[in-house]
Design a protein around this motif. Structure first.
Motif, PDB file in Angstrom:
ATOM      1  N   ALA A  21     -16.166  24.419   0.019  1.00 46.40           N
ATOM      2  CA  ALA A  21     -15.598  23.562   1.650  1.00 46.40           C
ATOM      3  C   ALA A  21     -15.866  22.292   1.395  1.00 46.40           C
ATOM      4  O   ALA A  21     -15.787  21.369   2.044  1.00 46.40           O
ATOM      5  N   ASP A  22     -16.482  21.875  -0.067  1.00 49.14           N
ATOM      6  CA  ASP A  22     -16.618  20.735   0.317  1.00 49.14           C
ATOM      7  C   ASP A  22     -15.632  19.825  -0.789  1.00 49.14           C
ATOM      8  O   ASP A  22     -15.493  18.336  -0.478  1.00 49.14           O
ATOM      9  N   ALA A  23     -14.852  20.599  -1.106  1.00 52.76           N
ATOM     10  CA  ALA A  23     -13.259  20.405  -1.607  1.00 52.76           C
ATOM     11  C   ALA A  23     -12.483  20.312  -0.980  1.00 52.76           C
ATOM     12  O   ALA A  23     -11.452  19.658  -1.195  1.00 52.76           O
ATOM     13  N   TYR A  32     -11.742  32.049  12.413  1.00 56.48           N
ATOM     14  CA  TYR A  32     -12.847  32.943  11.319  1.00 56.48           C
ATOM     15  C   TYR A  32     -13.272  32.309  10.438  1.00 56.48           C
ATOM     16  O   TYR A  32     -12.623  31.444   9.584  1.00 56.48           O
ATOM     17  N   THR A  33     -14.067  32.216   9.100  1.00 56.13           N
ATOM     18  CA  THR A  33     -14.405  31.684   8.586  1.00 56.13           C
ATOM     19  C   THR A  33     -14.753  32.497   7.621  1.00 56.13           C
ATOM     20  O   THR A  33     -15.804  33.121   6.854  1.00 56.13           O
ATOM     21  N   PRO A  34     -13.806  32.590   6.604  1.00 52.20           N
ATOM     22  CA  PRO A  34     -14.096  33.280   4.897  1.00 52.20           C
ATOM     23  C   PRO A  34     -14.994  32.044   4.071  1.00 52.20           C
ATOM     24  O   PRO A  34     -15.531  30.853   4.439  1.00 52.20           O
ATOM     25  N   GLY A  35     -15.418  33.136   3.014  1.00 53.96           N
ATOM     26  CA  GLY A  35     -15.783  32.772   2.100  1.00 53.96           C
ATOM     27  C   GLY A  35     -15.368  32.044   1.369  1.00 53.96           C
ATOM     28  O   GLY A  35     -14.537  32.501   0.817  1.00 53.96           O
ATOM     29  N   LEU A  36     -16.168  32.175  -0.239  1.00 59.27           N
ATOM     30  CA  LEU A  36     -15.090  31.517  -1.722  1.00 59.27           C
ATOM     31  C   LEU A  36     -14.613  32.848  -2.663  1.00 59.27           C
ATOM     32  O   LEU A  36     -14.817  33.344  -2.126  1.00 59.27           O
ATOM     33  N   ALA A  37     -13.241  32.640  -2.701  1.00 63.77           N
ATOM     34  CA  ALA A  37     -12.429  32.923  -3.043  1.00 63.77           C
ATOM     35  C   ALA A  37     -11.194  32.349  -4.313  1.00 63.77           C
ATOM     36  O   ALA A  37     -10.399  32.289  -3.818  1.00 63.77           O
ATOM     37  N   SER A  38     -12.381  32.302  -4.653  1.00 63.42           N
ATOM     38  CA  SER A  38     -11.400  30.780  -5.948  1.00 63.42           C
ATOM     39  C   SER A  38     -10.722  31.852  -6.685  1.00 63.42           C
ATOM     40  O   SER A  38      -9.836  32.687  -6.873  1.00 63.42           O
ATOM     41  N   ILE A  56       0.604  32.396  -3.019  1.00 58.85           N
ATOM     42  CA  ILE A  56      -0.300  31.915  -2.477  1.00 58.85           C
ATOM     43  C   ILE A  56       0.237  31.588  -0.683  1.00 58.85           C
ATOM     44  O   ILE A  56       1.091  30.221  -1.480  1.00 58.85           O
ATOM     45  N   ILE A  57      -0.242  32.536  -0.026  1.00 59.09           N
ATOM     46  CA  ILE A  57       0.312  32.042   1.253  1.00 59.09           C
ATOM     47  C   ILE A  57      -0.898  30.745   1.334  1.00 59.09           C
ATOM     48  O   ILE A  57      -2.518  31.394   1.771  1.00 59.09           O
ATOM     49  N   GLN A  58      -1.125  30.047   2.820  1.00 58.47           N
ATOM     50  CA  GLN A  58      -1.546  28.317   3.581  1.00 58.47           C
ATOM     51  C   GLN A  58      -2.251  29.435   4.229  1.00 58.47           C
ATOM     52  O   GLN A  58      -1.834  30.333   5.675  1.00 58.47           O
ATOM     53  N   PRO A  59      -3.835  29.785   4.466  1.00 64.71           N
ATOM     54  CA  PRO A  59      -4.249  30.612   5.472  1.00 64.71           C
ATOM     55  C   PRO A  59      -4.398  30.342   6.805  1.00 64.71           C
ATOM     56  O   PRO A  59      -4.838  28.287   6.191  1.00 64.71           O
ATOM     57  N   SER A  60      -5.194  30.348   7.578  1.00 71.88           N
ATOM     58  CA  SER A  60      -5.022  29.329   8.559  1.00 71.88           C
ATOM     59  C   SER A  60      -6.744  28.570   8.787  1.00 71.88           C
ATOM     60  O   SER A  60      -6.166  27.407   9.625  1.00 71.88           O
ATOM     61  N   VAL A  61      -7.125  29.034   8.326  1.00 75.16           N
ATOM     62  CA  VAL A  61      -8.412  28.110   8.331  1.00 75.16           C
ATOM     63  C   VAL A  61      -8.157  26.997   7.529  1.00 75.16           C
ATOM     64  O   VAL A  61      -9.348  25.938   7.886  1.00 75.16           O
ATOM     65  N   GLY A 246     -19.397  34.605  15.458  1.00 77.78           N
ATOM     66  CA  GLY A 246     -18.755  33.382  15.789  1.00 77.78           C
ATOM     67  C   GLY A 246     -17.695  33.193  14.613  1.00 77.78           C
ATOM     68  O   GLY A 246     -17.944  33.327  13.593  1.00 77.78           O
ATOM     69  N   PRO A 247     -16.969  32.427  15.067  1.00 76.83           N
ATOM     70  CA  PRO A 247     -15.818  31.743  14.575  1.00 76.83           C
ATOM     71  C   PRO A 247     -15.986  30.235  12.991  1.00 76.83           C
ATOM     72  O   PRO A 247     -15.662  30.632  12.400  1.00 76.83           O
ATOM     73  N   LEU A 248     -16.886  30.245  13.430  1.00 80.98           N
ATOM     74  CA  LEU A 248     -17.910  29.207  12.251  1.00 80.98           C
ATOM     75  C   LEU A 248     -18.778  29.382  10.911  1.00 80.98           C
ATOM     76  O   LEU A 248     -19.484  29.438  10.553  1.00 80.98           O
ATOM     77  N   GLU A 249     -18.949  31.058  11.532  1.00 80.91           N
ATOM     78  CA  GLU A 249     -19.908  31.751  10.451  1.00 80.91           C
ATOM     79  C   GLU A 249     -19.165  32.232   9.348  1.00 80.91           C
ATOM     80  O   GLU A 249     -17.713  33.074  10.518  1.00 80.91           O
ATOM     81  N   VAL A 250     -20.133  32.485   8.935  1.00 80.50           N
ATOM     82  CA  VAL A 250     -18.988  33.236   7.358  1.00 80.50           C
ATOM     83  C   VAL A 250     -19.112  35.186   7.728  1.00 80.50           C
ATOM     84  O   VAL A 250     -19.728  35.665   7.676  1.00 80.50           O
TER      85      VAL A 250
END
Length: 287
Positions: A21-23, A32-38, A56-61, A246-250
């Motif tokens: 998230a910092d990068a 929605y908020t997904p977690g790390l999928a590197s 790789i498809i650009q995600p909406s987030v 919520g949308p901002l919760e992972v």
């Protein structure tokens, strides 16, 4: 008996990469908020399932900030391509995106909750005109109802279109239903590609007995309509908005098993697997 596997050069035509998230900050108004999928996680997914290439498809987030997607494509080299999301001011940057591995643009009206068929038509007319000189396509994620209503309004388009996730035909919908026949006709006529991906997005929250069979029947109908316009994608890492979050919760990713087995059930014929997994992606994405 030898277990069936994907043919050499097979492509997963629908994956996402989610970076730190910092990068790579996400948009504030995400749903929605997904977690790390590197990127390394993506490589493990490809190796685990016997896949050689990925789109790789650009995600909406991430909105129109394509940096995470493009960074991963760069690391994939010749094995990677991207479908980006842009705004109307991007025109001077399309050639730069092409050089970075982009081969299509995504129009996502489903995640935004917009189901106006005219919006789909207007977006497809505009963006196919923009990308046609580059040999790209436009990928559309829309509800079946909106999509089927838009199809009769579509003029002849200068670039291919790709329909996400079985064109969002709900599992168990009769193949004789007017909306399904309309989408099948678009694929049959070669005016659109269909992506066999994310079967869980067209099933009920609690799948019923027979839903998997209904999905296989739908996949077979698209293949029979025009195997040269069928693609396959895993939808890895299987994004999800967990109930009560919520949308901002992972939200945790869905746990999906049997990706290869399901694909084999949809494509039991080796020549069809070669067409869908290797030949069609190579043509559309320029591998």
């Amino acid at each position: 008996m030898t277990e069936a596997t994907f043919p050499a050069g097979s492509c997963d035509c629908h994956v996402h990469v989610i970076g730190p998230a910092d990068a790579y900050p996400m948009v504030d108004d995400r749903h929605y908020t997904p977690g790390l999928a590197s990127h390394d996680d993506l490589l493990a997914h490809l190796a685990r399932n016997g896949l050689s290439r990925a789109v790789i498809i650009q995600p909406s987030v991430y909105g129109t900030d394509n940096r995470c997607t493009l960074d991963s494509v760069r690391r994939l080299g010749d094995a990677g391509r991207a479908v980006a999301v842009v705004d109307d001011r991007i025109d001077p940057g399309l050639k730069e995106l092409h050089a970075a591995g982009v081969r299509g643009l995504r129009v996502n009206v489903e995640s935004a909750g917009a189901r106006d068929p005219q919006r789909i038509v207007d977006a497809l007319v505009h963006w196919t005109g923009q990308v046609a000189p580059l040999g790209w396509h436009v990928q559309v994620y829309a509800s079946l109802t909106a999509l089927a209503a838009a199809i009769p309004l579509l003029p002849s388009l200068p670039a291919p279109i790709v329909l996400d996730h079985f064109a969002m035909v709900p599992a168990g919908t009769p193949l004789s239903a007017l909306d399904v026949m309309t989408v099948l006709g678009l694929v049959r006529d070669g005016r659109a590609y269909i992506k066999l991906s994310a079967a869980y997005r067209i099933m009920p929250v609690e799948p019923l007995e027979g839903d998997a069979t209904a999905v296989a029947r739908l996949a077979a109908a698209f293949i029979e309509a025009n195997a040269e316009r069928v693609l396959w994608g895993s939808d890895w890492p299987h994004t999800n908005r967990e109930p009560g979050k919520g949308p901002l919760e992972v939200s945790a990713y869905r746990k999906i098993a049997g990706l290869v087995d399901a694909a084999m059930a949809w494509m039991p014929d080796a020549s069809v697997r070669q067409q869908v997994m290797v030949d069609n992606p190579a043509r559309l994405y320029g591998f």
